[in-house]
Design an enzyme around this catalytic site. Structure first.
Site, mmCIF file in Angstrom:
data_model
loop_
_atom_site.group_PDB
_atom_site.id
_atom_site.type_symbol
_atom_site.label_atom_id
_atom_site.label_comp_id
_atom_site.label_asym_id
_atom_site.label_seq_id
_atom_site.Cartn_x
_atom_site.Cartn_y
_atom_site.Cartn_z
ATOM 1 N N ASP A 76 21.607 0.889 -38.186
ATOM 2 C CA ASP A 76 20.973 -0.002 -37.889
ATOM 3 C C ASP A 76 19.444 0.429 -37.390
ATOM 4 O OD1 ASP A 76 21.932 -2.955 -36.366
ATOM 5 O OD2 ASP A 76 20.148 -2.399 -36.008
ATOM 6 N N LYS A 77 18.529 -0.210 -37.525
ATOM 7 C CA LYS A 77 16.936 -0.128 -37.297
ATOM 8 C C LYS A 77 16.892 -0.453 -35.729
ATOM 9 C CE LYS A 77 12.407 -1.168 -38.599
ATOM 10 N NZ LYS A 77 11.356 -1.876 -39.751
ATOM 11 N N THR A 96 16.506 -12.229 -39.984
ATOM 12 C CA THR A 96 17.075 -13.609 -39.916
ATOM 13 C C THR A 96 16.844 -14.841 -39.531
ATOM 14 O OG1 THR A 96 18.539 -13.226 -37.903
ATOM 15 C CG2 THR A 96 19.321 -12.070 -39.833
ATOM 16 N N LYS A 115 16.215 -13.731 -48.715
ATOM 17 C CA LYS A 115 17.781 -13.514 -48.986
ATOM 18 C C LYS A 115 18.103 -13.919 -50.230
ATOM 19 C CE LYS A 115 20.423 -12.370 -46.176
ATOM 20 N NZ LYS A 115 20.773 -11.134 -46.123
ATOM 21 N N TYR A 160 12.391 -16.733 -44.821
ATOM 22 C CA TYR A 160 13.605 -16.212 -44.683
ATOM 23 C C TYR A 160 14.659 -16.388 -45.760
ATOM 24 C CZ TYR A 160 18.628 -15.787 -43.148
ATOM 25 O OH TYR A 160 19.946 -15.597 -43.053
ATOM 26 N N ALA A 161 14.803 -17.832 -46.275
ATOM 27 C CA ALA A 161 15.624 -18.032 -47.140
ATOM 28 C C ALA A 161 15.195 -17.584 -48.636
ATOM 29 C CB ALA A 161 16.073 -19.435 -47.290
ATOM 30 N N ALA A 162 14.094 -17.382 -48.688
ATOM 31 C CA ALA A 162 13.595 -16.992 -49.869
ATOM 32 C C ALA A 162 13.871 -15.215 -50.080
ATOM 33 C CB ALA A 162 12.085 -17.256 -50.149
ATOM 34 N N THR A 202 23.460 -15.873 -46.933
ATOM 35 C CA THR A 202 23.289 -17.033 -46.236
ATOM 36 C C THR A 202 23.379 -18.217 -47.119
ATOM 37 O OG1 THR A 202 21.985 -18.364 -44.552
ATOM 38 C CG2 THR A 202 20.974 -16.888 -45.999
ATOM 39 N N ASP A 203 23.971 -19.305 -46.561
ATOM 40 C CA ASP A 203 23.835 -20.639 -47.321
ATOM 41 C C ASP A 203 22.612 -21.081 -47.400
ATOM 42 O OD1 ASP A 203 23.791 -21.436 -44.812
ATOM 43 O OD2 ASP A 203 24.655 -23.188 -44.930
ATOM 44 N N GLU A 204 21.529 -20.642 -46.748
ATOM 45 C CA GLU A 204 20.387 -21.089 -46.686
ATOM 46 C C GLU A 204 19.658 -20.895 -48.067
ATOM 47 O OE1 GLU A 204 17.788 -21.468 -43.312
ATOM 48 O OE2 GLU A 204 19.366 -20.815 -41.997
#
Length: 181
Positions: free
Chosen positions: A34-35, A85, A153, A149-151, A125-127
């Site tokens: 983890d960062k 996120t 993912k 964000y969605a793009a 994600t569902d987004e």
């Protein structure tokens, strides 16, 4: 003993996955990579795994290919929770989202391709599906992201799918809706 590499394990979902995995799988050794960005909370695991014999924490950036390459060969299973996120943060600046969610996933996929774990689980994600007025999306619904964000993912999902087809890596993508807790 199986070694499970968990990226983003200090986040809300990743830390719960680690807790559950250590409780349910006595034959698993967990490496938490983890960062420690804004989304991480080391307190999520401090009481349980601070000195746990089947747990190791490595602080690192998923975009650091040399560090990822030094850890990946140990993994039998890779679970990728690591991501920027928050939609509002992506609207302010998409840079970190593209770097972590796209480039970081690519670095991890390249390592997975070379070291061939049993499975690569990519948490999305569902987004990535965008908005819907009624009904529900299916796994086969087209990707139509509405935010940076969605793009990012959706882009990482497409990379995973491309690596499955091109290199034959064993991968699964999950696209859950928002989590509460």
């Amino acid at each position: 003993m199986k070694t499970v590499l968990v990226t983003g394990g200090m986040g809300f979902i990743g830390s719960h996955f680690i807790r559950q995995s250590l409780a349910v799988h006595p034959d698993w050794f967990i490496i938490n990579f983890d960062k420690l960005t804004y989304a991480a909370n080391p307190k999520n695991l401090s009481d349980l795994v601070e000195d746990h014999p089947r747990y190791q924490f490595i602080q690192g950036d998923l975009c650091d290919s040399m560090l990822v390459e030094s850890v990946a060969p140990r993994a039998d299973i890779v679970v990728n929770f690591a991501a920027e996120t928050h939609v509002d943060r992506s609207i302010e600046s998409a840079r970190d989202f593209i770097e972590t969610n796209v480039q970081g996933t690519r670095v991890l996929l390249d390592a997975v391709r070379r070291y061939e774990p049993e499975i690569f689980l990519h948490v999305s994600t569902d987004e990535v599906y965008g908005s819907i007025k009624e009904g529900s999306f299916q796994e086969t619904s087209p990707l139509a992201p509405n935010s940076p964000y969605a793009a990012s993912k959706a882009s990482s999902d497409l990379l995973v799918m491309a690596y499955v087809r091109t290199y034959g890596i064993p991968a699964v993508i999950t696209r859950a809706c928002n989590n509460y807790g």
